[in-house]
Enzyme design. Structure first.
Site, PDB file in Angstrom:
ATOM      1  CG  ASP A  46    -108.658 -57.696  -0.077  1.00 38.97           C
ATOM      2  OD1 ASP A  46    -108.934 -56.692  -0.791  1.00 38.97           O
ATOM      3  OD2 ASP A  46    -109.256 -57.931   0.986  1.00 38.97           O
ATOM      4  CD1 TRP A  47    -107.700 -52.373  -4.644  1.00 42.27           C
ATOM      5  CD2 TRP A  47    -108.483 -54.469  -4.629  1.00 42.27           C
ATOM      6  NE1 TRP A  47    -108.447 -52.567  -5.787  1.00 42.27           N
ATOM      7  CE2 TRP A  47    -108.938 -53.837  -5.807  1.00 42.27           C
ATOM      8  CE3 TRP A  47    -108.831 -55.800  -4.445  1.00 42.27           C
ATOM      9  CZ2 TRP A  47    -109.738 -54.467  -6.766  1.00 42.27           C
ATOM     10  CZ3 TRP A  47    -109.635 -56.452  -5.399  1.00 42.27           C
ATOM     11  CH2 TRP A  47    -110.075 -55.775  -6.521  1.00 42.27           C
TER      12      TRP A  47
END
Ligand SMILES: *[C@@H]1O[C@H](CO)[C@@H](O)[C@H](O)[C@H]1NC(C)=O
Ligand SMILES: *[C@@H]1O[C@H](CO)[C@@H](O)[C@H](O)[C@H]1NC(C)=O
Ligand SMILES: *[C@@H]1O[C@H](CO)[C@@H](O)[C@H](O)[C@H]1NC(C)=O
Ligand SMILES: *[C@@H]1O[C@H](CO)[C@@H](O)[C@H](O)[C@H]1NC(C)=O
Ligand SMILES: *[C@@H]1O[C@H](CO)[C@@H](O)[C@H](O)[C@H]1NC(C)=O
Ligand SMILES: *[C@@H]1O[C@H](CO)[C@@H](O)[C@H](O)[C@H]1NC(C)=O
Ligand SMILES: *[C@@H]1O[C@H](CO)[C@@H](O)[C@H](O)[C@H]1NC(C)=O
Ligand SMILES: *[C@@H]1O[C@H](CO)[C@@H](O)[C@H](O)[C@H]1NC(C)=O
Ligand SMILES: *[C@@H]1O[C@H](CO)[C@@H](O)[C@H](O)[C@H]1NC(C)=O
Ligand SMILES: *[C@@H]1O[C@H](CO)[C@@H](O)[C@H](O)[C@H]1NC(C)=O
Ligand SMILES: *[C@@H]1O[C@H](CO)[C@@H](O)[C@H](O)[C@H]1NC(C)=O
Ligand SMILES: *[C@@H]1O[C@H](CO)[C@@H](O)[C@H](O)[C@H]1NC(C)=O
Length: 812
Positions: A293-294
Site C-alpha cells: 500500500d502507498w
C-alpha cells in the site's frame, strides 16, 4: 475454544490482559513465524483465468532482455501520470504501467462513472450485477489508459461496524465477500485490466493504521516512534474469516494483492513472511505479485525476502505536500543484488510475477495511452511537460494526446439498477410503493444536492446526499442525481405536490414540520445519512447531523413517515418500531444514480430485492465485540497499539447467533413488494462418494489453495415460490451448521450458498445450492489444511439467517 462471556476491550497496553477472554494469551501474538525463502511462481493456471504458463514464458523471454537496473524498474513505483506508476523502458518497447484508485470508480478521472460501493454491491446478492460492475469498471480503466485497477476490497472485511472503510469492501460475511471478489475480478480482468485484491491482511481499522509520523516517507519507523496497530489473530480465525475471500480472489486469477498498512502479530503486513510467503504464496498458491500500500513499505531486504514484490508509490513525490520519497527498493535493491544480499533469482521472480499478468491480459498488445484528465490529483486536463517524468512517458508513446475521453458508455443503466438492487427494505406497513400520491414531503439534508463540488475526497458533504464515501476509494462525479431532484421529476409526471425542508436543524427546532408543511402530506419521506471515509473510523453508529432526532420529530406529526438512510454501514435506528415510521429503506452508497435508483424503489418500478449484508442490532453497545474506538492507555509506549481479535470467529451474525441475542434486523433479511415461500422439504445429494470426505485432503497446490477443497461434494435443492401479486427476486440462502466436533466457539451456522431468482406471481422454481469441501471444513491448525469434521451437518435453507424455512442434515 472457550466461549467469550464478557466484553473484550480491544486496544490495550502491550501486555495488558484482555478482560473476559480467559484463554487469550497475548504473549503468543508478539511474533510471527518466519517463512523463507519466498516461493517462485510456476505458471499454474487459476480456475478463473487460464494461460499463466504461456504468459510466464513470455515474461521469462522478456526478462532475459533486461539489465539489472531495468529489472528493478518493475519492482519500484516511479514518477508518472497516475496514482502509482511503473516507468516505461523504451529500449525494450515497454510503455509503463498506470495504477489508479479505486474500488468503485477510476477516482480522479473526468468523464468516468461512479458505481455503487462494494457495500451496495454485496447487498444486491446478485452475481450477475457484481460481474457486470467489474466488467464496466475494467472498460473504464482501459479507456482511460490504466492497466491496473486498485480493487476490489476484502480487507477490511467488516469485523467492526465502526471501521471507516467497510463500505469499500463488501460484507462481514466471508462467503458473500468471496463471491463478490471473484465476480468483480473476473469481470475486471475480462477487459484486459489487472485487478488488485486488497488489503492483505487483517486490516480492520483506520485508527493507528500507520506508524506515527511515517505516512510521509518510505522509511522504517524508528524504535522510538509509536508503531502501527498490530492485528493479533489466531490461525483458525485468520483462515475462516479473513483469508477466505482472498482465496476466492486468487482462485479467480487476480493479478496482484496489495499488502496492508498495519502489523500482524507485531510484524508489518508488507514484511510479514508468514502471511506473504506462507499463507499467500505457498498455501494459496498465488502466482501474481504483491504490491505495497502507498507508504506502507518499511524495509528493503526484509520486505523483499518476506515476499513483497513491488513497492508503491516508490521513489517519487506523489503529492505536492509530501516530501521526496526515498525508496528501500529502487537503487537500494540494485545494490543489494550487486553485493549479494538479495539473490538475483528472487528479483527475477518479482519481475516475472509483475510481467506475467501483463502478458496474460494482452497488455503488451496495444493499450490506450493515459488520458491527461485522469492524472495525478488535482487532475489537469493537460500533462505538464515540465514534470520530471513527462519526457520518458511521452517518448514511450504512453500518453494519450486526447483529454477527457468519455468512458461512461451506457454504464449509468447498470448503476441505476445495481444502486436499487443494493437498497434493502427492512420495514413496510404498506406505505410503499407510492401510488400517485397527491401530496408528499421530502425532508432531511440527505435528500438534496451536494454543495461542495463533485469530487468526494476528504470532505464530509454536509448538507447533501452521499452517493459514496470518502478517501482514496471515492470518485469524481460527472453527475449526481439527488433524491429530491428525481422525486420532483417523478412528481411532475404524476401531478403530485412536493413540499420539502432539507435543513435538519429546522426540522428539530422551530416547531418541526408543523409550521411549515401544509397541507398535511400523504407521506413524509425522510432522508438521513452517515458518512464514512478512509483515514478515520466512524466515531459512532449514530446518524449524522441529528438524523435520529429528525426522524423522531417528523414522525410525531406525520403518521406515514418513510425513512431512507444513506450510509456506509450499520446504524442504530432507535425509531424503527415507531408506529408512524411506516417504511424503512436502507439506501447504502448507491453511486451517481442515487435519486433514480431510490425513485425506482419508492414507486415500485423496481421491486426491492436487496438483503442485509450485515446485522442491524438494537444498540451501539451490542456491537462491543469489535470496538475499535477505545484508545491506548499509554500513548508513549511505542508498541501500545494492539488489537486482539479475541472474538475469534464470532463477528456479525456469528456473534449474535452464538449468544442467542435478538436483533431487530438480521443478516440476510430484506422485504419486497411480494412474498416468497420456500418448500419445507429440501433434498440433499452427495456429488460423489462422501465417505472419504472426513479429515484433510491429500496435499496439492493451485491458485486458491488445495484444489480438493474446491471440489463440489453436496448438492442441495429447494423450491422457492412467489406467493404475492408482483414479480420479484427472492434470495434463498443456505447456512451450514457444523457438527460439534468442529469445536467450541464454532459459529452456530454460516452462509455457504445463496441464489437470486426472479419469479412472476405464483411462479415456482427449483434452486440448487452447491457445497464445496471448503464449505464443510474448518481450518485445522495442526495439519495446516482445511479439514472436514465428522458428525452431523445441519443444512438450513431460508430467506434470511433467522428466517429458516427448511432444515435437514447429513452425516460424515
Ligand atoms: C499469530 O499468532 C497466533 C498465536 O500464536 C498464531 O495462531 C497465528 O498463526 C499467528 N499469525 C501470524 C500471521 O503470525
Ligand atoms: C527459484 O528459482 C531459482 C532458479 O531460477 C532457484 O535458484 C531458486 O532456488 C528458486 N527459489 C525457490 C524458493 O525455490
Ligand atoms: C535507500 O534507502 C534509504 C533508507 O530509506 C534512503 O535514505 C535512501 O535514499 C535510499 N536510496 C535510494 C537510492 O532510494
Ligand atoms: C548491500 O546493499 C544493501 C542495500 O544498499 C545494504 O543494506 C547492505 O548492507 C549491503 N550489504 C553489504 C554486505 O554490503
Ligand atoms: C449497453 O451497451 C452494451 C454494448 O453496447 C450492450 O451489450 C448492453 O445491452 C447495453 N446495456 C443496456 C442496459 O442497455
Ligand atoms: C437551518 O435552520 C436553523 C433553525 O431554523 C437556522 O438557524 C439556520 O440558519 C438554517 N440554516 C440555513 C443554512 O439556512
Ligand atoms: C407538530 O405540529 C404542531 C402544530 O402543527 C406543532 O405545534 C408542533 O411543534 C409540531 N411538532 C413537531 C415535532 O413537528
Ligand atoms: C403519529 O402521527 C399522528 C399524526 O400526526 C400524531 O397525532 C401522533 O401523535 C403520532 N404518533 C406518535 C406515536 O408520535
Ligand atoms: C467503544 O468503547 C468506547 C470507549 O470505551 C465507548 O465510548 C463506546 O461506546 C464503545 N462503542 C461500542 C460500539 O461498543
Ligand atoms: C508521554 O510523554 C510526554 C513527553 O515525555 C509526557 O509529557 C507525557 O506525560 C507522557 N504521557 C504519559 C501518559 O505517560
Ligand atoms: C443458545 O441457545 C441454544 C439453544 O437453546 C443453547 O444450546 C445454547 O447454550 C445457547 N447459547 C448461549 C451462549 O447461551
Ligand atoms: C406477505 O405476507 C404477510 C403475512 O402473510 C402479509 O402480512 C403481507 O401483507 C404480505 N405482503 C405482501 C407484499 O404480499
Amino acid at each position: 475454544m472457550a466461549p467469550l462471556k464478557t466484553v473484550a476491550a480491544l486496544l490495550l497496553g502491550a501486555v495488558a490482559s484482555v478482560e473476559g477472554a480467559q484463554d487469550w494469551d497475548h504473549s503468543l501474538f508478539t511474533t510471527s513465524p518466519p517463512v523463507y525463502p519466498s516461493p517462485n511462481m510456476t505458471g499454474v493456471d487459476a480456475a478463473g483465468l487460464a494461460g499463466w504458463s504461456a504468459a510466464l514464458e513470455k515474461a521469462e523471454a522478456f526478462l532475459a532482455k533486461l539489465t539489472l537496473e531495468e529489472k528493478v524498474v518493475f519492482t519500484t513505483g516511479a514518477p508518472g501520470p497516475c496514482v502509482g506508476n511503473i516507468a516505461p523502458i523504451p529500449r525494450v518497447g515497454f510503455k509503463g504501467l498506470c495504477l489508479q484508485d479505486g474500488p468503485l470508480s477510476i477516482r480522479q478521472a473526468t468523464y468516468a462513472s461512479v458505481f455503487p460501493a462494494g457495500l451496495s454491491t454485496a447487498a444486491s446478492w446478485d452475481r450477475e450485477l457484481m460481474h457486470l460492475r467489474g466488467k464496466y469498471l475494467g472498460e473504464e480503466f482501459r479507456g482511460k489508459g490504466s492497466q491496473i485497477y486498485l480493487g476490489p476490497v476484502a480487507g477490511p472485511l467488516g469485523r467492526s461496524a465502526l471501521a471507516g472503510r467497510n463500505w469499500e469492501g463488501f460484507s462481514p460475511d466471508p462467503y458473500l465477500t468471496g463471491v463478490a471478489m471473484e465476480e468483480t475480478i473476473i469481470g475486471v480482468q475480462s477487459t484486459g485490466v489487472q485487478a488488485v485484491a486488497k488489503h492483505w491482511i487483517a486490516y480492520e481499522q483506520e485508527t493507528q493504521r500507520n506508524p506515527e509520523g511515517t505516512f510521509d516517507a518510505d522509511t522504517i519507523p524508528s524504535v522510538d516512534q509509536v508503531q502501527s496497530v498490530s492485528s493479533n489473530v489466531e490461525d483458525r480465525t485468520m483462515h475462516e474469516l479473513y483469508v477466505w475471500p482472498f482465496a476466492n480472489a486468487v482462485r479467480a486469477g487476480v493479478s496482484s494483492v496489495m499488502s496492508a498498512y498495519q502489523r500482524i502479530n507485531g510484524s508489518y503486513a508488507g514484511q510479514n513472511s508468514k502471511t506473504l510467503n506462507g499463507i499467500l504464496k505457498t498455501e494459496l498458491g498465488f502466482e501474481g505479485y504483491v504490491m505495497s500500500d502507498w507508504m506502507g513499505t518499511h524495509g528493503g531486504v526484509a520486505s523483499v525476502e518476506a515476499g513483497l514484490d513491488q513497492t508503491m508509490p516508490g521513489a517519487w513525490n506523489w503529492e505536492p505536500h509530501f516530501d521526496d520519497v526515498p525508496s528501500w527498493y529502487g537503487g537500494n535493491l540494485t545494490t543489494a543484488v550487486q553485493n549479494g544480499t538479495v539473490a538475483e533469482s528472487r528479483l527475477d521472480d518479482m519481475v516475472k510475477r509483475v510481467l506475467t499478468p501483463y502478458f496474460l491480459l494482452g497488455q503488451d498488445e496495444g493499450f490506450p495511452g493515459v488520458d491527461p484528465s485522469s492524472g495525478i490529483y488535482p487532475a489537469n486536463n493537460n500533462f505538464e511537460p515540465e514534470s520530471d517524468w513527462y519526457d520518458l512517458w511521452s517518448s514511450a508513446g504512453a500518453l494519450n494526446s486526447e483529454s477527457n475521453v468519455d468512458v461512461r458508455a451506457n454504464h449509468s443503466k447498470l448503476i441505476r439498477e445495481l444502486g436499487a438492487a443494493g437498497m434493502v427494505l427492512i420495514k413496510n406497513n404498506g406505505a410503499l410503493p407510492l401510488s400517485k400520491p397527491k401530496d408528499i414531503a421530502v425532508l432531511g439534508n440527505a435528500a438534496g444536492d451536494v454543495e461542495n463540488g463533485l469530487f468526494y475526497r476528504d470532505v464530509n458533504y454536509a448538507p447533501g446526499v452521499l452517493p459514496v464515501g470518502g478517501g482514496s476509494g471515492t470518485g469524481r462525479f460527472e453527475n449526481v442525481v439527488a433524491p429530491l431532484e428525481a422525486i420532483k421529476a417523478r412528481a411532475k409526471a404524476d401531478g403530485t405536490h412536493v413540499q420539502y425542508i432539507l435543513n435538519n436543524t429546522r426540522l428539530i427546532t422551530s416547531g418541526g414540520i408543523g409550521q411549515m408543511i401544509a397541507p398535511q402530506p400523504e407521506a413524509c419521506l425522510v432522508f438521513v445519512k452517515a458518512w464514512a471515509s478512509e483515514g478515520a473510523d466512524r466515531e459512532s453508529l449514530e446518524l449524522d447531523q441529528n438524523g435520529n432526532e429528525v426522524v423522531e420529530n417528523v414522525a410525531q406529526n406525520c403518521s406515514n413517515t418513510i425513512v431512507i438512510t444513506n450510509s456506509g454501514g450499520q446504524n442504530v435506528i432507535p425509531w424503527h418500531s415507531h408506529p408512524n415510521v411506516t417504511a424503512i429503506l436502507l439506501a447504502h452508497f448507491p453511486g451517481e444514480e442515487f435519486g433514480n435508483s431510490v425513485v425506482d424503489i419508492l414507486y415500485g418500478d423496481v421491486n426491492p430485492s436487496g438483503r442485509l449484508p450485515y446485522t442491524l442490532a438494537e444498540k451501539e453497545s451490542d456491537y462491543y465485540f469489535a470496538n475499535i474506538t477505545s484508545s491506548v492507555s499509554n500513548p508513549n509506549d511505542t508498541n501500545a497499539w494492539q488489537s486482539d481479535f479475541t472474538e475469534r470467529l464470532l463477528i456479525d451474525y456469528r456473534h449474535f447467533d452464538y449468544y442467542n441475542l435478538s436483533v431487530p434486523y438480521e443478516f440476510g433479511f430484506g422485504l419486497s413488494y411480494t412474498n416468497y415461500s420456500l418448500s419445507d422439504s429440501i433434498t440433499i445429494k452427495p456429488v460423489s462418494n462422501s465417505s472419504s470426505l472426513a479429515g484433510v485432503p491429500a496435499p496439492s497446490n493451485a491458485p486458491g489453495g488445495n484444489p480438493a477443497i474446491w471440489e463440489e461434494v453436496y448438492k442441495v435443492t429447494a423450491t422457492v415460490k412467489n406467493t404475492g401479486a408482483v414479480t420479484g427476486k427472492a434470495v434463498p440462502q443456505l447456512y451450514i451448521q457444523l457438527p460439534a466436533s468442529a469445536g467450541e466457539g464454532t459459529p452456530v451456522k454460516q452462509l455457504r450458498s445463496f441464489d437470486k431468482v426472479e419469479l412472476t406471481p405464483g411462479e415456482e422454481k427449483t434452486v440448487t445450492f452447491t457445497l464445496t469441501r471448503r464449505d464443510l471444513s474448518i481450518w485445522d491448525v495442526v495439519s495446516q489444511e482445511w479439514s472436514v469434521p465428522t458428525g452431523t451437518f445441519g443444512v438450513h435453507v431460508g430467506l434470511s439467517s433467522r428466517d429458516i424455512k427448511a432444515k435437514s442434515s447429513f452425516t460424515i
